[in-house]
Design an enzyme around this catalytic site. Structure first.
Site, mmCIF file in Angstrom:
data_model
loop_
_atom_site.group_PDB
_atom_site.id
_atom_site.type_symbol
_atom_site.label_atom_id
_atom_site.label_comp_id
_atom_site.label_asym_id
_atom_site.label_seq_id
_atom_site.Cartn_x
_atom_site.Cartn_y
_atom_site.Cartn_z
ATOM 1 N N LYS A 142 1.107 -1.048 -0.062
ATOM 2 C CA LYS A 142 0.362 0.186 -0.242
ATOM 3 C C LYS A 142 0.809 1.093 0.318
ATOM 4 O O LYS A 142 1.930 0.886 0.601
ATOM 5 C CB LYS A 142 -1.015 0.487 1.294
ATOM 6 N N ASP A 182 -6.714 4.072 -4.628
ATOM 7 C CA ASP A 182 -7.620 4.503 -3.108
ATOM 8 C C ASP A 182 -8.039 5.659 -2.944
ATOM 9 O O ASP A 182 -8.841 6.326 -3.869
ATOM 10 C CB ASP A 182 -6.663 3.972 -1.944
HETATM 11 P P1 NDP Z 1 -13.068 8.109 -2.861
HETATM 12 O O1 NDP Z 1 -11.935 8.843 -2.730
HETATM 13 O O2 NDP Z 1 -12.956 7.812 -4.286
HETATM 14 O O3 NDP Z 1 -13.777 8.331 -2.105
HETATM 15 C C1 NDP Z 1 -13.898 8.345 -0.680
HETATM 16 C C2 NDP Z 1 -15.106 8.617 -0.137
HETATM 17 O O4 NDP Z 1 -15.186 8.113 1.728
HETATM 18 C C3 NDP Z 1 -15.790 10.245 -0.196
HETATM 19 O O5 NDP Z 1 -16.970 10.203 -0.251
HETATM 20 C C4 NDP Z 1 -15.283 11.188 1.115
HETATM 21 O O6 NDP Z 1 -15.330 12.147 1.561
HETATM 22 C C5 NDP Z 1 -15.131 9.800 2.180
HETATM 23 N N1 NDP Z 1 -14.533 9.962 2.970
HETATM 24 C C6 NDP Z 1 -12.605 9.928 3.002
HETATM 25 N N2 NDP Z 1 -12.317 10.113 4.529
HETATM 26 C C7 NDP Z 1 -13.135 10.664 4.836
HETATM 27 C C8 NDP Z 1 -13.033 10.479 6.251
HETATM 28 N N3 NDP Z 1 -11.983 10.452 7.383
HETATM 29 N N4 NDP Z 1 -14.392 10.934 6.902
HETATM 30 C C9 NDP Z 1 -15.711 10.446 5.965
HETATM 31 N N5 NDP Z 1 -15.128 10.733 5.035
HETATM 32 C C10 NDP Z 1 -14.437 10.344 4.606
HETATM 33 O O7 NDP Z 1 -12.463 6.932 -1.783
HETATM 34 P P2 NDP Z 1 -12.673 5.332 -2.359
HETATM 35 O O8 NDP Z 1 -14.313 4.956 -2.130
HETATM 36 O O9 NDP Z 1 -11.838 4.636 -3.125
HETATM 37 O O10 NDP Z 1 -12.481 4.401 -0.568
HETATM 38 C C11 NDP Z 1 -13.371 4.884 0.548
HETATM 39 C C12 NDP Z 1 -12.743 3.622 1.158
HETATM 40 O O11 NDP Z 1 -12.627 2.033 0.096
HETATM 41 C C13 NDP Z 1 -11.299 3.153 1.658
HETATM 42 O O12 NDP Z 1 -11.297 2.799 3.034
HETATM 43 C C14 NDP Z 1 -10.406 2.421 0.714
HETATM 44 O O13 NDP Z 1 -9.429 1.795 1.435
HETATM 45 C C15 NDP Z 1 -11.370 1.369 0.823
HETATM 46 N N6 NDP Z 1 -11.363 0.648 -1.155
HETATM 47 C C16 NDP Z 1 -11.096 0.980 -2.369
HETATM 48 C C17 NDP Z 1 -10.814 0.380 -3.164
HETATM 49 C C18 NDP Z 1 -10.940 0.464 -4.734
HETATM 50 O O14 NDP Z 1 -11.261 -0.025 -6.037
HETATM 51 N N7 NDP Z 1 -11.028 2.401 -4.922
HETATM 52 C C19 NDP Z 1 -10.493 -0.810 -3.068
HETATM 53 C C20 NDP Z 1 -11.084 -1.409 -1.546
HETATM 54 C C21 NDP Z 1 -11.092 -0.818 -0.380
HETATM 55 P P3 NDP Z 1 -14.811 13.815 1.125
HETATM 56 O O15 NDP Z 1 -15.440 13.740 -0.478
HETATM 57 O O16 NDP Z 1 -15.674 14.973 1.774
HETATM 58 O O17 NDP Z 1 -13.305 13.416 0.915
HETATM 59 O O1 2IT Z 2 -7.799 -1.258 -0.421
HETATM 60 C C1 2IT Z 2 -7.799 -2.207 -2.175
HETATM 61 O O2 2IT Z 2 -7.691 -3.607 -1.887
HETATM 62 C C2 2IT Z 2 -7.378 -1.366 -2.635
HETATM 63 N N1 2IT Z 2 -7.505 0.338 -3.077
HETATM 64 C C3 2IT Z 2 -7.052 -1.910 -4.008
HETATM 65 C C4 2IT Z 2 -6.279 -2.362 -4.495
HETATM 66 C C5 2IT Z 2 -5.158 -2.759 -6.287
HETATM 67 O O3 2IT Z 2 -4.725 -2.878 -6.456
HETATM 68 O O4 2IT Z 2 -6.915 -2.502 -6.661
#
Ligand code: NDP
Ligand code: 2IT
Length: 462
Positions: A142, A182
């Site tokens: 990561k 992420d």
């Molecule tokens: P994005 O950046 O697309 O969206 C993040 C969202 O979460 C936004 O709505 C953001 O709000 C909100 N957010 C972020 N930080 C905070 C905080 N400290 N408090 C409240 N709200 C918060 O990210 P993703 O959708 O990609 O990721 C969301 C989660 O999913 C994370 O935990 C990530 O690790 C996990 N994840 C992502 C994957 C991926 O493929 N993208 C895969 C597996 C897990 P704001 O717009 O106000 O910042």
């Molecule tokens: O938390 C996760 O699994 C991710 N942000 C996706 C990682 C990836 O390599 O697609």
């Protein structure tokens, strides 16, 4: 619904293993001061793995868990870039290469002001077990930076990505370490990062996943995490003789994972009534239909606006500085960030009739909240199983890049569904409780651990 997790061990074995878990965690705490998120993630895994390995000396003698909880490598670097006013900006960035026993390091990059070594170490540790659950050949890593993309122009984001990749490129490669997105890193950022890697190496290769479809990105990768979370919920409910159809769903976040989670829930007959961002949540009792979801995707993905604009556009409630868990609903999908469901939130969820939760975000539920949900009989699939669809399709993107071929949407989606079904079976297999019921947390931890542990044993002490 399944009964709460029941204790499996006799009182004296349980005491022994509690003492051993505590001794192990004290050691980890001493070696990693000031890293609460990392300790939280290791604690949650050790609670299941220490008793599991009690009668398996091969894992204990080789000190497999201790080795997994010590990253192979931590790369930390400075990123300097100039903003639109020609002022010099400095950020701190990292890549944590946690474990490559089963494949090249693999895991996302996070750009958010809260990024620090503890957060990325917890994510890299979790990623190692998650990637193992996918059954694809990927180790765990990561990375990211404390850069805040909010309010930055496209040109500033591009310059930051280029400066970040100028250092990172020395440490990654298609057979070494393959980053992806992420929080704060989506298709735009991956494009800029890929462009800079190519410029530095003169190589067009699958060094990042989540690329645009015109330059090697897999179809369904943007959707995969959110879709996978819903497939996992579907599998879990089917196992309990239930379905998503007609259930009220609470989703937090409004980024990549949250929005595609809503899209899939809508198509499977769920009614989603909440979304959130870091400023608060919206409650739309009429349901976030596909038309309203398209508005959210444009608002957050293109215009980079705030979620309260939804409330103004569609005439519903926006609750500032709060999270959606006070709203009644049967299914919960935390999809924003770590520790966004605390003990009080868990109590609210139980009061509101929550029956099952699938974690879209990584480690969104605090330990006290996990206990409260399990004691109330709420089915809970942890992040490393529920959100593994994203990295699974990243693995499929790597395969397609190696083949120099692109599968259709339907082919990738079918593989994703198969992988999520298989993860559910692995977790259910290892999570069965003697008193009946399923502990998916334990199942995910053990199933993820065993494959990495066996590969480490086979490869000797290193
Ligand atoms: P994005 O950046 O697309 O969206 C993040 C969202 O979460 C936004 O709505 C953001 O709000 C909100 N957010 C972020 N930080 C905070 C905080 N400290 N408090 C409240 N709200 C918060 O990210 P993703 O959708 O990609 O990721 C969301 C989660 O999913 C994370 O935990 C990530 O690790 C996990 N994840 C992502 C994957 C991926 O493929 N993208 C895969 C597996 C897990 P704001 O717009 O106000 O910042
Ligand atoms: O938390 C996760 O699994 C991710 N942000 C996706 C990682 C990836 O390599 O697609």
């Amino acid at each position: 619904m399944a009964s709460p997790a029941a204790a499996q061990n006799s009182p004296s074995t349980a005491l022994d293993s509690n003492a051993e878990v505590n001794a192990f965690l004290n050691q980890v705490a001493t070696r990693n001061p000031g890293e609460p998120e990392f300790l939280q993630a290791v604690h949650e895994v050790a609670t299941d793995i220490v008793p599991f390995t009690a009668d398996k000396p091969q894992y204990r003698d080789a000190r497999i868990l201790e080795r997994m909880a010590e990253p192979d490598r931590i790369i930390s670097f400075r990123v300097c870039w100039t903003d639109d006013n020609n002022e010099v900006q400095i950020n701190r960035a990292y890549r944590i290469q946690n474990n490559n026993a089963i494949g090249p390091y693999k895991g996302g990059l996070r750009f958010h002001p809260s990024v620090n070594q503890s957060v990325l170490k917890f994510l890299a540790f979790e990623q190692t077990l998650k990637n193992s659950l996918t059954s694809l050949p990927m180790g765990g890593g990561k990375g990211g930076a404390d850069f805040d993309p909010k309010g930055r122009s496209d040109a500033e984001v591009m310059r930051f990505c280029q400066a970040f990749m100028t250092e990172l490129s020395r440490h990654i490669g298609p057979n070494i370490d393959v980053p992806a997105g992420d929080i704060g890193v989506g298709g735009r950022e991956i494009g800029y990062l890929f462009g800079q890697y190519k410029r530095l190496n003169t190589r067009f290769e699958g060094v990042l996943t989540g690329k645009g479809p015109s330059f090697g990105g897999s179809l369904i990768r943007p959707e995969a995490t959110g879709y996978g979370v819903v497939y996992m919920m579907h599998n879990m409910l089917a196992h309990a003789g239930q379905s998503i159809e007609g259930k009220t769903c609470l989703v937090s976040g409004s980024g990549n994972v949250a929005t595609f989670c809503v899209e899939k829930l809508n198509s499977m007959g769920g009614k989603v009534v909440t979304l959130s961002d870091s400023s608060g949540f919206i409650h739309d009792p009429d349901g976030i239909t596909d038309e309203k979801l398209a508005y959210v995707m444009d608002l957050k993905g293109n215009r980079r606006g705030r979620i309260d604009e939804y409330a103004k556009a569609f005439g519903c409630d926006f609750v500032a500085n709060a999270r959606p868990w006070i709203v009644p609903g049967q299914l919960a999908f935390p999809c924003a960030t770590q520790n966004e469901v605390n003990e009080k939130d868990a109590a609210d969820l139980v009061k509101g009739g929550c029956q099952a939760m699938a974690e879209g975000a990584n480690m969104p539920t605090t330990p006290a909240a996990v206990t409260a949900l399990q004691e109330a009989g709420v089915l809970l699939v942890p992040a490393k199983a529920a959100n593994a669809g994203g990295v699974a399709v990243s693995g499929l993107e790597m395969s397609q890049n190696s083949l120099r071929y692109a599968w259709t949407r339907d082919e990738v989606d079918a593989r994703l569904q198969t992988i999520m079904r298989d993860i559910h079976e692995q977790c259910a297999g290892y999570g069965e409780q003697t008193g009946g019921g399923l502990d998916y947390l334990k199942g995910a931890n053990i199933a993820g651990f065993v494959k990495v542990a066996d590969a480490m044993l086979a490869q000797g002490v290193n």
